[in-house]
Write a protein that holds these residues in place. Structure first.
Motif, PDB file in Angstrom:
ATOM      1  N   TYR A  47       0.810  -1.209   0.000  1.00 25.10           N
ATOM      2  CA  TYR A  47       0.000   0.000   0.000  1.00 25.10           C
ATOM      3  C   TYR A  47       0.851   1.270   0.000  1.00 25.10           C
ATOM      4  CZ  TYR A  47      -3.996  -3.007   1.100  1.00 25.10           C
ATOM      5  OH  TYR A  47      -4.972  -3.965   1.050  1.00 25.10           O
ATOM      6  N   VAL A  48       2.143   1.149   0.213  1.00 27.55           N
ATOM      7  CA  VAL A  48       3.019   2.333   0.216  1.00 27.55           C
ATOM      8  C   VAL A  48       3.802   2.474  -1.082  1.00 27.55           C
ATOM      9  CG1 VAL A  48       3.222   2.292   2.729  1.00 27.55           C
ATOM     10  CG2 VAL A  48       4.965   1.144   1.349  1.00 27.55           C
ATOM     11  N   ASP A  49       3.448   1.691  -2.094  1.00 25.64           N
ATOM     12  CA  ASP A  49       4.186   1.749  -3.366  1.00 25.64           C
ATOM     13  C   ASP A  49       4.090   3.119  -4.029  1.00 25.64           C
ATOM     14  OD1 ASP A  49       5.043  -0.861  -3.101  1.00 25.64           O
ATOM     15  OD2 ASP A  49       3.419  -1.706  -4.305  1.00 25.64           O
ATOM     16  N   PHE A  50       2.981   3.833  -3.818  1.00 27.54           N
ATOM     17  CA  PHE A  50       2.858   5.175  -4.384  1.00 27.54           C
ATOM     18  C   PHE A  50       3.972   6.070  -3.843  1.00 27.54           C
ATOM     19  CE2 PHE A  50      -1.507   3.547  -4.453  1.00 27.54           C
ATOM     20  CZ  PHE A  50      -1.914   3.884  -5.733  1.00 27.54           C
ATOM     21  N   VAL A  51       4.163   6.009  -2.540  1.00 33.21           N
ATOM     22  CA  VAL A  51       5.139   6.885  -1.889  1.00 33.21           C
ATOM     23  C   VAL A  51       6.562   6.526  -2.315  1.00 33.21           C
ATOM     24  CG1 VAL A  51       6.029   7.691   0.325  1.00 33.21           C
ATOM     25  CG2 VAL A  51       3.594   7.149   0.084  1.00 33.21           C
ATOM     26  N   ILE A  52       6.897   5.246  -2.256  1.00 36.24           N
ATOM     27  CA  ILE A  52       8.256   4.815  -2.580  1.00 36.24           C
ATOM     28  C   ILE A  52       8.525   4.975  -4.071  1.00 36.24           C
ATOM     29  CG2 ILE A  52       9.915   2.932  -2.457  1.00 36.24           C
ATOM     30  CD1 ILE A  52       9.084   4.028   0.265  1.00 36.24           C
ATOM     31  N   GLY A  53       7.545   4.657  -4.905  1.00 33.88           N
ATOM     32  CA  GLY A  53       7.725   4.816  -6.345  1.00 33.88           C
ATOM     33  C   GLY A  53       7.940   6.269  -6.734  1.00 33.88           C
ATOM     34  N   GLY A  54       7.192   7.170  -6.103  1.00 32.39           N
ATOM     35  CA  GLY A  54       7.401   8.588  -6.371  1.00 32.39           C
ATOM     36  C   GLY A  54       8.783   9.050  -5.943  1.00 32.39           C
ATOM     37  N   GLU A 108       1.048  16.974 -21.903  1.00 34.42           N
ATOM     38  CA  GLU A 108       1.552  18.183 -21.252  1.00 34.42           C
ATOM     39  C   GLU A 108       2.935  17.982 -20.633  1.00 34.42           C
ATOM     40  OE1 GLU A 108      -1.447  19.285 -18.457  1.00 34.42           O
ATOM     41  OE2 GLU A 108      -2.853  19.996 -20.001  1.00 34.42           O
ATOM     42  N   GLY A 109       3.506  16.779 -20.832  1.00 34.37           N
ATOM     43  CA  GLY A 109       4.868  16.534 -20.367  1.00 34.37           C
ATOM     44  C   GLY A 109       4.984  15.964 -18.967  1.00 34.37           C
ATOM     45  N   GLU A 110       3.883  15.413 -18.425  1.00 34.69           N
ATOM     46  CA  GLU A 110       3.916  14.848 -17.082  1.00 34.69           C
ATOM     47  C   GLU A 110       4.328  13.369 -17.113  1.00 34.69           C
ATOM     48  OE1 GLU A 110       3.422  16.482 -14.321  1.00 34.69           O
ATOM     49  OE2 GLU A 110       2.615  18.366 -15.110  1.00 34.69           O
ATOM     50  N   ILE A 111       4.798  12.877 -15.962  1.00 33.65           N
ATOM     51  CA  ILE A 111       5.047  11.443 -15.786  1.00 33.65           C
ATOM     52  C   ILE A 111       3.836  10.844 -15.087  1.00 33.65           C
ATOM     53  CG2 ILE A 111       6.428   9.697 -14.610  1.00 33.65           C
ATOM     54  CD1 ILE A 111       8.868  11.347 -15.030  1.00 33.65           C
ATOM     55  N   ILE A 112       3.260   9.824 -15.700  1.00 34.76           N
ATOM     56  CA  ILE A 112       2.094   9.146 -15.146  1.00 34.76           C
ATOM     57  C   ILE A 112       2.535   7.807 -14.552  1.00 34.76           C
ATOM     58  CG2 ILE A 112      -0.152   8.104 -15.635  1.00 34.76           C
ATOM     59  CD1 ILE A 112      -0.126  11.134 -15.803  1.00 34.76           C
ATOM     60  N   GLY A 113       2.225   7.585 -13.276  1.00 35.08           N
ATOM     61  CA  GLY A 113       2.547   6.321 -12.627  1.00 35.08           C
ATOM     62  C   GLY A 113       1.396   5.340 -12.746  1.00 35.08           C
ATOM     63  N   VAL A 114       1.697   4.133 -13.219  1.00 31.45           N
ATOM     64  CA  VAL A 114       0.668   3.121 -13.470  1.00 31.45           C
ATOM     65  C   VAL A 114       1.127   1.783 -12.885  1.00 31.45           C
ATOM     66  CG1 VAL A 114      -0.643   1.894 -15.232  1.00 31.45           C
ATOM     67  CG2 VAL A 114       0.007   4.273 -15.616  1.00 31.45           C
ATOM     68  N   PHE A 115       0.181   1.052 -12.305  1.00 34.34           N
ATOM     69  CA  PHE A 115       0.433  -0.311 -11.845  1.00 34.34           C
ATOM     70  C   PHE A 115      -0.244  -1.259 -12.836  1.00 34.34           C
ATOM     71  CE2 PHE A 115       0.487   2.355  -8.029  1.00 34.34           C
ATOM     72  CZ  PHE A 115       1.728   2.018  -7.494  1.00 34.34           C
ATOM     73  N   PRO A 116       0.500  -1.837 -13.779  1.00 35.54           N
ATOM     74  CA  PRO A 116      -0.126  -2.671 -14.813  1.00 35.54           C
ATOM     75  C   PRO A 116      -0.860  -3.890 -14.272  1.00 35.54           C
ATOM     76  CG  PRO A 116       2.127  -2.084 -15.423  1.00 35.54           C
ATOM     77  CD  PRO A 116       1.947  -1.681 -13.997  1.00 35.54           C
ATOM     78  N   GLU A 117      -0.514  -4.313 -13.036  1.00 37.44           N
ATOM     79  CA  GLU A 117      -1.205  -5.469 -12.437  1.00 37.44           C
ATOM     80  C   GLU A 117      -2.564  -5.066 -11.870  1.00 37.44           C
ATOM     81  OE1 GLU A 117       2.080  -7.959 -10.171  1.00 37.44           O
ATOM     82  OE2 GLU A 117       2.544  -5.805 -10.133  1.00 37.44           O
ATOM     83  N   ALA A 118      -2.768  -3.762 -11.695  1.00 35.57           N
ATOM     84  CA  ALA A 118      -4.027  -3.179 -11.200  1.00 35.57           C
ATOM     85  C   ALA A 118      -4.217  -3.351  -9.696  1.00 35.57           C
ATOM     86  CB  ALA A 118      -5.237  -3.732 -11.943  1.00 35.57           C
ATOM     87  N   THR A 119      -3.876  -4.510  -9.146  1.00 35.91           N
ATOM     88  CA  THR A 119      -4.050  -4.748  -7.713  1.00 35.91           C
ATOM     89  C   THR A 119      -2.770  -5.324  -7.114  1.00 35.91           C
ATOM     90  OG1 THR A 119      -4.938  -6.969  -8.102  1.00 35.91           O
ATOM     91  CG2 THR A 119      -6.528  -5.161  -7.938  1.00 35.91           C
ATOM     92  N   ILE A 120      -2.687  -5.298  -5.797  1.00 29.70           N
ATOM     93  CA  ILE A 120      -1.519  -5.811  -5.087  1.00 29.70           C
ATOM     94  C   ILE A 120      -1.370  -7.313  -5.323  1.00 29.70           C
ATOM     95  CG2 ILE A 120      -0.635  -6.342  -2.766  1.00 29.70           C
ATOM     96  CD1 ILE A 120      -1.587  -3.601  -1.880  1.00 29.70           C
ATOM     97  N   SER A 121      -0.141  -7.734  -5.556  1.00 31.84           N
ATOM     98  CA  SER A 121       0.165  -9.149  -5.751  1.00 31.84           C
ATOM     99  C   SER A 121       0.440  -9.804  -4.408  1.00 31.84           C
ATOM    100  CB  SER A 121       1.387  -9.310  -6.656  1.00 31.84           C
ATOM    101  OG  SER A 121       1.839 -10.649  -6.658  1.00 31.84           O
ATOM    102  N   ARG A 122      -0.399 -10.743  -4.029  1.00 29.54           N
ATOM    103  CA  ARG A 122      -0.209 -11.464  -2.764  1.00 29.54           C
ATOM    104  C   ARG A 122       0.984 -12.411  -2.816  1.00 29.54           C
ATOM    105  NH1 ARG A 122      -6.156 -10.974  -2.192  1.00 29.54           N
ATOM    106  NH2 ARG A 122      -6.617 -10.571   0.029  1.00 29.54           N
TER     107      ARG A 122
END
Length: 249
Positions: A47-54, A108-122
């Motif tokens: 659940y913290v991948d957004f923070v660490i990935g950024g 507009e030149g932004e970086i978009i963060g995407v999780f191709p798996e869509a949900t957390i992998s158990r």
């Protein structure tokens, strides 16, 4: 795009990392462009991948606009943060608007963060990928940047208590950009992206300084106690059934 909230949030996160004394191993961050649009594709284990990935984009001095489930934008606590940092809400039942917004950001030149798996992998291994990641890149002529996180699952993930104890190891691995054109087959390009990220993940796991046999956060294929991908899929389906049953109550 004005960013009044994002910089102080980053400052707070960096302070938290120091307090927790997180031990970062960062490789390949030079592949994140210092300007221009890009799609940043990340694995999803916590659940913290957004923070660490950024944080992984900070060496290039870039801010990442993540595509995230829209319920986070309705929450009284996370909503103002998500909107203030110009992340993109995703309604999985009607995703066309989110897709168009992401395309606008990329143009507009932004970086978009995407999780191709869509949900957390158990299982903490890669699940099947959705093709939207490469389709966005192809539609706007920007590269796809593969990024793999490892160690974040030990902090906060599905089925396990959160653990923000100090001195934990976290790795951020960035691969070479993948060029995708409008005429490319989206299925093949998605497979290429997954292969690239699988290699990064294998390297990250093997280089991780801790390898305790049977550890719950280590994949079964590496001698750990995490569910196999097949068992993880069964748990995912059970979760979906339970969620649907609760909605009917």
């Amino acid at each position: 795009m004005r960013d009044l909230l994002y910089p102080p949030v980053i400052g707070f996160a960096k302070t938290a990392f120091k307090v927790l004394d997180l031990k970062f191993r960062m490789t390949g961050t030079e592949h994140i462009p210092r300007s221009g649009g890009a799609v940043l594709a990340l694995n999803h284990i916590s659940y913290v991948d957004f923070v660490i990935g950024g944080f992984g984009a900070q060496p290039s001095k870039r801010l990442v606009r993540f595509m995230a489930k829209e319920v986070l934008f309705r929450n009284r606590y996370s909503g103002p943060l998500m909107r203030g940092m110009h992340h993109i809400p995703v309604d999985r039942g009607a995703g066309a608007g989110s897709y168009r917004e992401a395309l606008r950001y990329l143009k507009e030149g932004e970086i978009i963060g995407v999780f191709p798996e869509a949900t957390i992998s158990r299982s903490f291994e890669l699940k099947e990928f959705k093709s939207g990641t490469v389709r966005m890149a192809a539609a706007t002529g920007v590269p796809v940047i593969p990024m793999v996180l490892w160690g974040t699952q030990r902090m906060m993930t599905k089925d396990h208590p959160r653990d923000f104890s100090r001195h934990q190891n976290v790795s951020i691995s960035v691969g070479e950009p993948i060029k995708v054109s409008r005429g490319d087959d989206a299925t093949e390009a998605t497979a290429q992206l997954r292969t690239s990220m699988a290699g990064l993940l294998d390297e990250a796991i093997r280089a991780y300084p801790e390898q305790p046999p049977g550890a719950w956060w280590l994949p079964a294929s590496y001698g750990g106690g995490a569910p196999t991908p097949e068992d993880a899929e069964r748990l995912d389906q059970e979760e979906l059934r339970n969620r649907a049953a609760r909605r009917k109550e």
